[in-house]
Structures are given as C-alpha cells and as structure tokens.
Enzyme design. Structure first.
Site, short mmCIF file in Angstrom:
data_model
loop_
_atom_site.label_atom_id
_atom_site.label_comp_id
_atom_site.label_asym_id
_atom_site.label_seq_id
_atom_site.Cartn_x
_atom_site.Cartn_y
_atom_site.Cartn_z
CB SER A 267 -0.91 0.02 1.24
OG SER A 267 -1.62 1.24 1.27
CE LYS A 316 -11.43 -1.29 -0.45
NZ LYS A 316 -11.09 -0.98 -1.80
CG ASN A 337 -12.82 3.54 0.64
OD1 ASN A 337 -13.74 4.21 1.08
ND2 ASN A 337 -11.94 4.00 -0.24
CG ASP A 353 -12.66 2.16 -3.17
OD1 ASP A 353 -11.64 2.85 -3.10
OD2 ASP A 353 -12.79 1.05 -2.63
CB ALA A 377 -17.85 -10.04 -8.03
N GLY A 378 -15.43 -8.19 -5.91
CA GLY A 378 -15.16 -7.91 -4.49
C GLY A 378 -15.59 -6.51 -4.09
NE ARG A 401 -15.29 -17.11 -4.32
CZ ARG A 401 -15.35 -16.93 -3.00
NH1 ARG A 401 -16.14 -17.68 -2.28
NH2 ARG A 401 -14.63 -15.99 -2.43
N PRO A 402 -18.80 -17.49 -10.24
CG PRO A 402 -19.17 -19.00 -11.97
CD PRO A 402 -18.44 -18.83 -10.68
CD GLU A 403 -20.52 -18.57 -6.17
OE1 GLU A 403 -20.27 -18.95 -7.34
OE2 GLU A 403 -19.72 -18.73 -5.22
N GLY A 483 -4.61 2.46 -12.15
CA GLY A 483 -5.41 2.71 -10.94
C GLY A 483 -4.90 3.90 -10.14
P1 NAP Z 1 -11.56 -7.80 -2.50
O1 NAP Z 1 -12.78 -7.24 -1.88
O2 NAP Z 1 -10.83 -8.88 -1.76
O3 NAP Z 1 -11.97 -8.38 -3.94
C1 NAP Z 1 -11.05 -9.02 -4.77
C2 NAP Z 1 -11.76 -9.65 -5.95
O4 NAP Z 1 -10.76 -10.23 -6.78
C3 NAP Z 1 -12.71 -10.79 -5.58
O5 NAP Z 1 -13.76 -10.82 -6.49
C4 NAP Z 1 -11.82 -12.00 -5.73
O6 NAP Z 1 -12.52 -13.20 -6.00
C5 NAP Z 1 -11.05 -11.61 -6.96
N1 NAP Z 1 -9.81 -12.35 -7.08
C6 NAP Z 1 -8.80 -12.45 -6.19
N2 NAP Z 1 -7.82 -13.24 -6.69
C7 NAP Z 1 -8.22 -13.64 -7.90
C8 NAP Z 1 -7.64 -14.47 -8.91
N3 NAP Z 1 -6.44 -15.04 -8.73
N4 NAP Z 1 -8.33 -14.67 -10.04
C9 NAP Z 1 -9.55 -14.11 -10.22
N5 NAP Z 1 -10.16 -13.33 -9.32
C10 NAP Z 1 -9.48 -13.08 -8.17
O7 NAP Z 1 -10.49 -6.67 -2.82
P2 NAP Z 1 -10.79 -5.15 -3.23
O8 NAP Z 1 -10.72 -4.32 -2.02
O9 NAP Z 1 -11.99 -5.11 -4.08
O10 NAP Z 1 -9.46 -4.80 -4.08
C11 NAP Z 1 -9.22 -5.40 -5.32
C12 NAP Z 1 -8.03 -4.74 -6.02
O11 NAP Z 1 -8.35 -3.41 -6.36
C13 NAP Z 1 -6.78 -4.67 -5.16
O12 NAP Z 1 -5.66 -4.90 -5.97
C14 NAP Z 1 -6.78 -3.26 -4.66
O13 NAP Z 1 -5.47 -2.80 -4.36
C15 NAP Z 1 -7.35 -2.53 -5.86
N6 NAP Z 1 -7.98 -1.27 -5.47
C16 NAP Z 1 -7.44 -0.12 -5.96
C17 NAP Z 1 -8.01 1.07 -5.64
C18 NAP Z 1 -7.42 2.33 -6.18
O14 NAP Z 1 -7.65 3.38 -5.60
N7 NAP Z 1 -6.72 2.30 -7.29
C19 NAP Z 1 -9.12 1.14 -4.81
C20 NAP Z 1 -9.65 -0.05 -4.33
C21 NAP Z 1 -9.07 -1.25 -4.68
P3 NAP Z 1 -13.07 -14.15 -4.80
O15 NAP Z 1 -14.23 -13.42 -4.23
O16 NAP Z 1 -13.39 -15.38 -5.51
O17 NAP Z 1 -11.93 -14.28 -3.82
#
Ligand code: NAP
Length: 527
Positions: A267, A316, A337, A353, A377-378, A401-403, A483
């Site tokens: 970070s 989050k 966030n 975000d 879809a996180g 995870r399609p669901e 990003g």
């Molecule tokens: P999160 O809530 O954990 O969501 C991550 C998502 O990525 C989930 O859908 C997860 O799937 C999926 N995923 C993880 N590993 C994967 C893989 N190997 N193949 C396919 N899908 C995968 O995380 P988040 O907070 O949304 O953050 C996600 C990313 O966005 C991070 O890299 C973060 O640094 C970045 N981000 C950047 C900003 C910015 O300001 N630029 C802001 C927010 C986030 P599952 O649910 O199946 O685990």
C-alpha cells in the site's frame, strides 16, 4: 570520543536533543565487514545522532578490530553509539561465551561507544555490578528478547530492572523486544513504556510495525530502524521511519490514522496521507496495519489513539458489521473503505472508491450508454458497479466465482457473464478489480490479450503503474488507465473526511508518482 551530556540524557524523558536529526530514533548498523558497517554508520549519522553497532554481525574478530580501530580514530561529535554483541543464546550471532562478549564490548567502549546493550541471558551468568565496573564508563541497557511471542509478566521484568536504575550498581535503561503476533500484543508492549524514563519497547513482526512507528509517541525511549539490513522482524528502514513516518516528531497530541488490510505491504496510502499531513502542517501520522482478524484490530484501535482508518483487501465488506453508523451510499454499495472513529469511540463508515472510479473514468469515455465489463466482484468492484450504473453505464460482471458475479449484477441491474464469453463479446471499457498483477507479483495478467475486446482498459491496481494487463492493452492499441488516478482521488477524499481541510492533491500526486516511477524504472532495469 568522549562522553557527552547528550549521552547521559539520551534516555531521559523530555530531554532537548542537541544532536542533529532525530532524537529517539536509533539506526541499526549491521553487516559482515568493517567496510560495510562504516558505510552504514556514515549514512546513519546523517539521519540521526544515535546508532546501535551490531558487533555480532561482523564475520570475524579481524573485521571487529578493523571497525573498532577506525571508530577510535574518529571524532563523531555528539553521536551516541550503542555497542551490542548479542550471543546466540540471546538471539544474536556472537559464538563466544559471556567473558568473550564482555571483552568485545570493552573494546567498543574504548573506541567511543557510550552505551552497551547486554541481554538478560548474559546477566544470569555474571552480576550487573561486575559488568558495570568492567565496561565503565559506558552506560548499560539490559535487554530482553522473545522471538516467539509476547510473554506474560513483562511488566514485572521492567519493574525489577528499573528498580536497579536508582541504585549505585544499576542498569541505565531496560529494553523489551518481543514478537507481536497480534495488534493486542503490540498494545500490551506499548503500554509497558508507559512514559517511564529509560524504558525501550520494541514489538517485532509485520503486525508490530505500527507500534514501532508509534513507540516514541507512547513513551519508549528509543525506536530502532536498520540502515539497510533488517536485524529483527517487522523493522521499517531508517529513511522510512524518519522521512515517511517522522517518528521523532510524534507526540502525545499526534492524531493516528492507518490502513488495514492483508496483505498491506504494497500500500502507498501511508505515502499519500503522510505527504498530505506534512504539506498542510497537520500533527498526524498514518501507518499500515496488517490485519487478519478485524476484532483484534478494533479492540486495540482506541488504545492506539486511532481517529480513522482506510480499509482495503479483504475487509471492505466485513467491516460493515462492526460500524455504528454508515453513509447511506456506502451501505447501499455494501462496502466501506473509509472509517472515522468518533470521540466517543463510535465508528462511521463511507466509501470513497465510488468517487475515485467516477472521477477517473468519466474523463475518458461518456459513461451514459457505454457497456463496461468489471472483472472481479469484491469490495472495489461493488463501488465501481454502483458508480457506473448510476452514471448510466450498462454494467457486465465476470468473476471466478460466477455466483458472486450474478449477485452483484442483480443488485446494480447489470448482467453476469461467464469467462468464456469474454473472447466474443465487445465492451467500451474493461476494468480489472482483482488484485491479480499487483506488486510484488506484478508479472501476471488477470485477462489474456484475446479477451480485451474494448477501447479502454482500466486496472484498479496502481502498483506497478504499468501492470501486465495495461501493457497487453497498449500493445493492442487500446487506451490504458492505471489505478493511480483512482487511488489519488479516493485517498484525497478520505483525507478530507478526516481532517475537514482541502487535500493537497498536487503534493500527494507528486510524491506517489515519483515513488512509482522510480520503482517501475528499477523493474525495467532488472529485466
Ligand atoms: P476484495 O474485496 O478482496 O476483492 C477481490 C476480488 O478479486 C474478488 O472478487 C476475488 O474473487 C477476486 N480475485 C482475487 N484473486 C483472484 C484471482 N487469482 N483470479 C480471479 N479473481 C481473483 O479486494 P478489493 O478491495 O476489491 O481490491 C481489489 C483490487 O483493487 C486490489 O488490488 C486493490 O489494491 C485494488 N484497489 C485499488 C483502488 C485504487 O484506488 N486504485 C481502490 C480499491 C481497490 P473471490 O471473491 O473469488 O476471492
């Protein structure tokens, strides 16, 4: 080198340092050769007036003699040097017995070290009074280390050794360094410092890093940082401790903020927010918390004096159930966030975000009527999906995870697509919301080139600036958006929520971009 008033006062509370640099910040100088340790010591003394020489790290006695001969010939005015020659029993590399250790320390004192750090394991074999006489006129810091845990009963240890501080045959300072397995362990260690003079507390491990940064604020007499070679888990380098966290400037009134996540080492939020505090002269610091268990963190937050924190992967969504109150938009998105800790301890959450995605994408394409695919879809995907849907875009979601994709698509009135559909469907923009390709595993792309059937590709990842996905997009002649822009926008919005002031975006942008460009340059050079 003669003893200075500063030496006597170094561990004294509230002492006004006459040294240049950073009172309370001790640089750790450790290397296999005299040449390397001399190089490190020169760097160290440009930053701070206190340095610990890890004599046990030198590979043999010849190197020790070379270092000490050089030291004896120097006039390091005003510097306080702590000699440490930790034996294996105490977690160091010195292979000799206690008498061998004391002989090395005595040579270090003769060469100009005004303090000696001696572990309790050695003091079990030889009384402190004899050690003091042998190492006179150096001052003695008695140290305790536990590399496995933060054991109970540490306050008894401190009380016992502090009692000796008042006696003629006394220890001059007491240090406790213990592995912090949880944030609760860190808080327990910080509480030991308790603003008593001459007590040093050092939590070890990545979980313990915030407490190392905050140690001086909580009354520890010193906090340690390596010049180059880490000598204990969870140490931040000297330059970071001084220039990023400004540990020597933190006081009781410093407001503490942070970011929670797992992993968290990638970070750049500490750089962004701390740059903002310096630019606007706000007495605050922002630290990274490696958080695996939200309850552990939240129980400790108030005791650390936290006023707010950012939330990142993977907390989050989970953080919502711990909030007392929430911005309605964040509640609707179902991801937070940004958290404010009110003066009565109540937690209020928001989502910046959302603003970050909008501010970034609306300049690059007309969102109304555009078809945008979100991959993942996180938490961040939820904010992006709401922002895009509200701006009139047609949102498609694909996730491993399609669901999860179906659930999010239903909430925002979009469509869920299976991965195989990406090779034949066309989009105006594709947004990666997964961490695939993020530093330090930057060499991979979440999507393959034939799946990029669009005009614009945005990666939410900002570290590295140019991800593998963006490089693939550029090679296909597509517009590639890092990003970084979103990172800046969401971070500035958080900063404004916490401080009530306008964020100094130009300074923030410059600091983060400089860091990212240097890092990208290094990566290209390494290829
Ligand atoms: P999160 O809530 O954990 O969501 C991550 C998502 O990525 C989930 O859908 C997860 O799937 C999926 N995923 C993880 N590993 C994967 C893989 N190997 N193949 C396919 N899908 C995968 O995380 P988040 O907070 O949304 O953050 C996600 C990313 O966005 C991070 O890299 C973060 O640094 C970045 N981000 C950047 C900003 C910015 O300001 N630029 C802001 C927010 C986030 P599952 O649910 O199946 O685990």
């Amino acid at each position: 080198m003669s003893e200075t008033t500063q030496d006597r006062r170094l561990f004294g509370r509230g002492s006004k340092s006459r040294l240049k640099g950073a009172p309370g910040l001790a640089a750790v100088v450790a290397g296999p050769t005299a040449r390397e340790m001399i190089r490190q010591l020169r760097v160290a003394l440009r930053e701070t007036g206190t340095a610990e020489l890890r004599l046990d790290w030198l590979k043999d006695d010849g190197e020790r003699s070379r270092l000490l001969a050089w030291l004896g010939s120097q006039h390091l005015h005003g510097a306080s040097l702590i000699a440490t020659c930790r034996r294996r029993e105490g977690g160091g590399f010195c292979a000799g017995d206690v008498s061998g250790q004391l002989v090395i320390l005595q040579r270090a004192v003769a060469a100009g070290c005004s303090w000696c750090d001696l572990e309790v394991e050695s003091l079990r074999k030889i009384p402190l009074a004899a050690v003091r006489e042998f190492l006179s006129p150096a001052r003695i810091m008695v140290s305790f280390h536990d590399f496995r845990r933060t054991p109970p009963g540490l306050s008894r240890f401190i009380v016992k050794w502090r009692r000796t501080i008042q006696r003629p045959t006394r220890a001059d300072a007491v240090k406790v360094a213990a592995l912090a397995r949880s944030i609760a362990d860190s808080v327990r260690l910080l509480a030991l410092a308790g603003r008593k003079p001459n007590v040093v507390v050092m939590p070890m491990s990545e979980v313990g890093l915030p407490a190392r940064v905050l140690a001086l604020r909580f009354g520890s007499a010193l906090t340690y940082a390596p010049v180059s070679q880490a000598t204990a888990p969870g140490q931040a380098p000297l330059a970071e401790m001084k220039h990023l966290y400004r540990v020597h400037r933190l006081d009781r009134h410093t407001a503490v903020y942070g970011v929670i996540g797992d992993p968290i080492g990638h970070s750049l939020s500490p750089l962004l927010h701390n740059t903002g505090f310096v630019a606007r002269g706000v007495n605050a610091v922002y630290v990274p918390f490696l958080v695996r268990d939200l309850r552990d963190f939240l129980a400790a937050a108030a005791r650390l004096g936290l006023r707010g924190f950012s939330v990142t992967i993977p907390h989050k969504r989970a953080i919502l159930r711990y909030l007392d109150d929430c911005d309605p938009l964040a509640a609707e998105i179902g991801a937070v966030n940004t958290v404010v800790i009110r003066s009565d301890g109540r937690l209020w959450g928001a989502n910046t975000d959302y603003v970050g995605v909008l501010r970034t994408l609306e300049h690059r394409l007309p969102l109304r009527g555009s078809r945008v695919l979100l991959y993942g879809a996180g938490g961040a995907a939820r904010a992006a999906a709401f922002a895009l849907a509200r701006a009139g875009a047609i949102v498609a979601i694909c996730a491993r995870r399609p669901e999860r994709a179906r659930t999010l698509a239903r909430v925002v009135g979009g469509e869920a697509l299976p991965r195989r559909a990406l090779r034949s469907e066309f989009f105006d923009a594709i947004v990666n919301t997964t961490p695939v390709g993020m530093h330090p595993r930057a060499g991979v792309s979440p999507l393959e080139a034939p799946e990029l059937n669009c005009q614009v590709v945005m990666d939410l990842i900002y570290r590295p600036l140019e991800t593998r996905l963006l490089a693939l997009a550029r090679r296909r002649g597509l517009t590639a958006i890092s990003g970084f822009e979103m990172f800046l926008a969401q971070g500035a919005a958080q900063w404004e929520i916490w401080t009530g002031q306008r964020a100094p975006e130009t300074a923030m942008r410059r600091a983060v971009l400089r860091m990212l460009r240097v890092e990208d340059g290094r990566r290209r050079g390494a290829r």
